[in-house]
Design a protein around this motif. Structure first.
Motif, short mmCIF file in Angstrom:
data_model
loop_
_atom_site.label_atom_id
_atom_site.label_comp_id
_atom_site.label_asym_id
_atom_site.label_seq_id
_atom_site.Cartn_x
_atom_site.Cartn_y
_atom_site.Cartn_z
N SER A 78 49.51 -62.53 -12.03
CA SER A 78 48.39 -62.70 -11.10
C SER A 78 47.06 -62.56 -11.82
O SER A 78 47.00 -62.08 -12.96
CB SER A 78 48.50 -61.67 -9.97
OG SER A 78 48.55 -60.37 -10.50
N ASP A 110 48.87 -67.04 -14.81
CA ASP A 110 48.13 -67.93 -13.92
C ASP A 110 47.05 -68.62 -14.78
O ASP A 110 46.85 -68.30 -15.95
CB ASP A 110 47.55 -67.18 -12.72
CG ASP A 110 47.31 -68.14 -11.55
OD1 ASP A 110 47.29 -69.37 -11.78
OD2 ASP A 110 47.14 -67.68 -10.41
N TYR A 136 48.60 -59.42 -5.81
CA TYR A 136 47.38 -60.24 -5.73
C TYR A 136 46.81 -60.24 -4.31
O TYR A 136 45.59 -60.36 -4.11
CB TYR A 136 47.77 -61.65 -6.18
CG TYR A 136 46.72 -62.72 -6.22
CD1 TYR A 136 45.40 -62.46 -6.57
CD2 TYR A 136 47.09 -64.05 -5.97
CE1 TYR A 136 44.48 -63.50 -6.63
CE2 TYR A 136 46.17 -65.08 -6.03
CZ TYR A 136 44.86 -64.80 -6.36
OH TYR A 136 43.95 -65.82 -6.42
N LYS A 165 55.32 -65.92 -7.61
CA LYS A 165 53.96 -65.56 -7.97
C LYS A 165 53.30 -64.82 -6.83
O LYS A 165 53.85 -64.83 -5.71
CB LYS A 165 53.17 -66.82 -8.33
CG LYS A 165 52.89 -67.76 -7.15
CD LYS A 165 52.28 -69.06 -7.62
CE LYS A 165 51.80 -69.89 -6.44
NZ LYS A 165 51.32 -71.21 -6.80
N HIS A 166 52.18 -64.16 -7.03
CA HIS A 166 51.49 -63.96 -8.30
C HIS A 166 51.72 -62.49 -8.62
O HIS A 166 51.26 -61.64 -7.85
CB HIS A 166 49.99 -64.25 -8.18
CG HIS A 166 49.69 -65.61 -7.60
ND1 HIS A 166 49.69 -65.88 -6.27
CD2 HIS A 166 49.38 -66.78 -8.21
CE1 HIS A 166 49.38 -67.17 -6.06
NE2 HIS A 166 49.19 -67.73 -7.22
#
Ligand code: BGC
Length: 743
Positions: free
Chosen positions: A252, A285, A211, A206-207
């Motif tokens: 994200s 997310d 991000y 992630k993200h």
């Protein structure tokens, strides 16, 4: 009666899915087909739905009644529920009380430990020790898996060049090359060699994507960049995690080029699935689908669900939009059931890979949990990882002698500051289920490592607010001491998610407290504990010794004491530049040169009127209690063909009187490019250990692959031409050589 039917349904599924280890992949697919053919649309949508339990809240919303959702087959996955006992209880509902008995998947943010906490990722990256990092990921997976968890929302691989962004604490810093290696190490650690092994978890990189480039370092803010920068700087660590086998990907929160990630077909399908051949599942997310409405990209949750589905998002975290709208979207012909089937298939495959159809309770084992959680193995590793993450920023000699390491002989030591004896803050941000009662503080660590020292502690002030009432006690303690240790910085909430800051000085009254203590003229060691680089230029000029000790986790205090008293010789090197002030941000070592590079005496060059261009401490920097000298840089040839390798060697000598470790770093600069190239780019590093007086020849190999970049036409290739090469102990390395790349 009903219960018996349900149990038999589960047994049939269980039997069909049993002894899976011996079956081929095709057979697994056939079983998934069979199961899919049994499932109603509602049950399928349930598998695409993930809700948080009420145990921990890691986002703005909470859905009441998630237990009912599980019971009704509306929710096939739960996060923020853990412990063998609680996960068994929830699993029993899914397995025994739903029609098909499909097991739940339990996810959690085990970012740097489950209950035993290791250093925050930014700190641990400073070890430049990939084996250590992999081991931390392995052990935290082992601990979490024993507590019923299946799926780790980790690694976080967002590159960031902006310490105002609080989430830099969760990542590996500013460099793409190092960040990519760390990303793979973490996936290997989390997933191990076999997901069926009960001590492994599914990883979730992630993200996705970029991000860490939130404008002005404000969390969740807009991200906008050229495709070249995206592909060259931000995407490689995600790619590395996927190539290492990450089973899942998290979208994200940010938009990228005007499109929120969870609605981006470009990211979730074109790049992820088509270019990178990702086979696992994509989760959003926290409520990221719903957030497409305030982003101004979707008009309502139905529209948002449609956009996410079309983009290629398989699972909705906490938003409930798939649950609410997918049925209607299918009835209206906007979404094809085949698309849902494909997403369900990916999620069932993950459950199958974990062996949950063999035994849905295999991770929820109270005995194993009791043995593994907070065990000696975990504690020892927490200390080891902690000491390797510390970066010695300054250690000036006073009267020919450095202040650090401290002598263990009896002496009066003052330990002052809000972080000196705080069991919670040392755990850092995202500390999962970290048990603060087991933390060793700096005070505890000193007492443990140097029991003969007379150490007196005073808090002095808090990490926040304006209360100076503790100053007098701190000053009086300092006055009575020979040496003062100041443990100051950020508390665990002053960085991390939703914790951006525009002022990176010591928060609260700490800077003032430091000044008051410094006025006494005693030798002061600054132990800086934070989740990001802080702006400490003023203090750095006044104190002779600075240890950057981040937030090191459960055994952080022991690790700090090990370094303070020289039981461990510090070897950490910064993975994020320390700016002189906030105005210099974004600041990173691999910047471009500009057409008017800095010249002190020439006004019309790229610089500031009020602050130097260079950082306070550069990327790759970190001192040791010994010293290293670099010599005899040699290149195997001065020209290198595109199909050849270039071998580089350098001698590194420990010129001090203690054994120590050094991170030998190799940087290159491509002098002329079809697009401009950074002034330096990390291309290799080796961490070596040298006895006093020992010299080691360190070797690197570079191929044309390492010299590739995205050209104007976005082709990824190396260009013939001249290159500079630098080797040393930081990005400031000036021992250099030259070579030419030819066709
Ligand atoms: C964070 C993620 C985290 C998720 C679940 C979000 O707010 O951005 O990193 O995995 O919550 O806790």
């Amino acid at each position: 009666m009903k219960r018996n039917i349900i149990i038999s349904a589960f047994i049939i599924i269980t039997l069909t899915f049993s002894s899976c280890a011996s079956r081929s992949k095709d057979e697994v697919e056939i079983k998934i087909d069979d199961l899919l053919s049994e499932m109603t649309l509602e049950e399928k949508i349930g598998q695409l739905t993930l809700f948080t339990s009420s145990w921990t809240q890691t986002g703005p919303t909470m859905r009441e009644g998630y237990l009912n959702d599980v019971k009704q087959g509306k929710c096939g996955n739960i996060f923020n529920a853990h412990t063998a006992e609680y996960t068994s209880e929830l699993q029993r509902i899914a397995v025994e009380e739903t029609r098909l008995g499909i097991p739940l998947l339990f996810g959690y943010d085990v970012i740097h430990g489950y209950k035993t906490i290791f250093p925050i990722p930014l700190a641990e990256a400073c070890s430049w020790d990939l084996d250590l990092i992999e081991k931390s990921a392995r052990l935290s997976a082992k601990e979490a898996a024993a507590a019923g968890l299946h799926w780790n929302f980790n690694p976080m691989v967002d590159i960031s060049r902006d310490p105002r962004w609080g989430r830099v604490a969760e990542g590996s810093g500013e460099d793409t090359y190092l960040g990519s290696l760390i990303a793979s190490a973490k996936v290997r650690g989390i997933q191990g060699d076999d997901l069926k092994d009960e001590s492994t978890l599914l990883a979730c990189v992630k993200h996705f994507a970029a991000y860490g480039a939130a404008q002005a370092g404000r969390d969740y803010h807009t991200v906008d960049m050229s495709e070249r920068v995206l592909r060259e700087t931000y995407l490689p660590p995600y790619r590395a995690a996927i190539d290492a086998g990450s089973a899942t990907v998290m979208t994200s929160f940010n938009e990228l080029d005007g499109v929120p990630a969870s609605g981006s077909k470009y990211l979730m399908t074109d790049v992820l699935r088509e270019e990178w051949k990702f086979r696992g599942f994509v989760v959003t997310d926290y409520t990221a689908i719903n957030e497409m409405i305030p982003h101004g990209f979707a008009k309502d949750t139905a529209d948002a669900a449609l956009l996410a589905m079309k983009a290629g998002v398989d699972m909705d975290m906490q938003g409930g939009t798939y649950l609410l709208h997918l049925q209607d979207l299918i009835d209206q012909g906007k979404v094809q059931e085949a698309a849902i089937d494909q997403a369900v298939r990916r999620i069932l495959k993950a459950k199958f890979d974990l062996g949950l159809f063999d035994d849905p309770y295999r991770y929820s084992d109270v005995d194993r949990e009791n043995q593994v959680v907070l065990s000696k193995e975990m504690m020892d590793h927490s200390r080891e990882a902690g000491r390797k993450s510390i970066v010695l920023l300054k250690n000036d000699a006073i009267d020919g002698k450095t202040l650090l390491p401290l002598n263990k002989k009896p002496k009066q030591l003052a330990l002052i500051g809000p972080l000196a004896h705080n069991q919670m803050d040392i755990l850092g941000t995202w500390h999962a289920s970290g048990d603060a009662s087991k933390s060793t503080t700096v005070l505890d660590g000193i007492k443990e490592v140097a029991p003969d020292i007379d150490v007196v502690y005073a808090e002095g002030c808090k990490t926040y607010g304006e209360d100076r009432s503790g100053f007098a006690e701190a000053i009086s303690v300092a006055k009575r001491s020979d040496i003062v240790l100041m443990a100051v910085g950020e508390n665990y909430r002053q960085n991390g998610e939703a914790a951006s800051r525009t002022n990176l000085n010591l928060p609260g009254m700490q800077e003032e407290l430091m000044e008051a203590i410094l006025d006494l003229g005693k030798p002061v060691v600054l132990i800086l504990m934070s989740g990001r680089p802080l702006t400490i230029e003023n203090l750095s000029q006044k104190v002779p010794a600075i240890l950057n000790a981040w937030h090191l986790g459960t055994k952080g205090g022991s690790a700090i004491a090990d370094v303070l008293f020289g039981d461990y010789n510090p070897s950490g090197k910064l993975v994020m530049t320390f700016p002189r002030n906030v105005g210099q941000i974004p600041i990173y070592y691999n910047m471009k040169n500009t057409g008017r590079p800095f010249k002190a005496k020439d006004k019309y060059t790229s610089k500031y009127l009020d602050v130097a261009n260079d950082p306070l401490y550069p990327f790759g920097y970190g001192l040791s209690y010994t010293a290293f000298e670099y010599s005899d840089l040699s290149l195997s040839q001065s020209t290198m063909r595109l199909d050849e390798d270039l071998n580089i060697s350098v001698g590194v000598t420990n010129t001090g009187s203690r054994a120590g470790e050094e991170v030998v770093q190799l940087y290159i600069r491509d002098l002329v490019g079809n697009v401009t190239r950074p002034v330096k780019e990390l291309k290799g590093f080796k961490k070596i250990s040298l006895e006093p007086g020992q010299t080691q020849l360190v070797e690197f190999t570079i191929s044309a692959e390492d010299l590739k970049f995205y050209n104007q036409d976005m082709s990824f290739k190396a260009e013939p031409g001249d290159f500079l090469l630098y080797v040393g102990g930081s990005s400031d390395a000036d021992l250099s050589g030259k070579f030419e790349l030819i066709n």
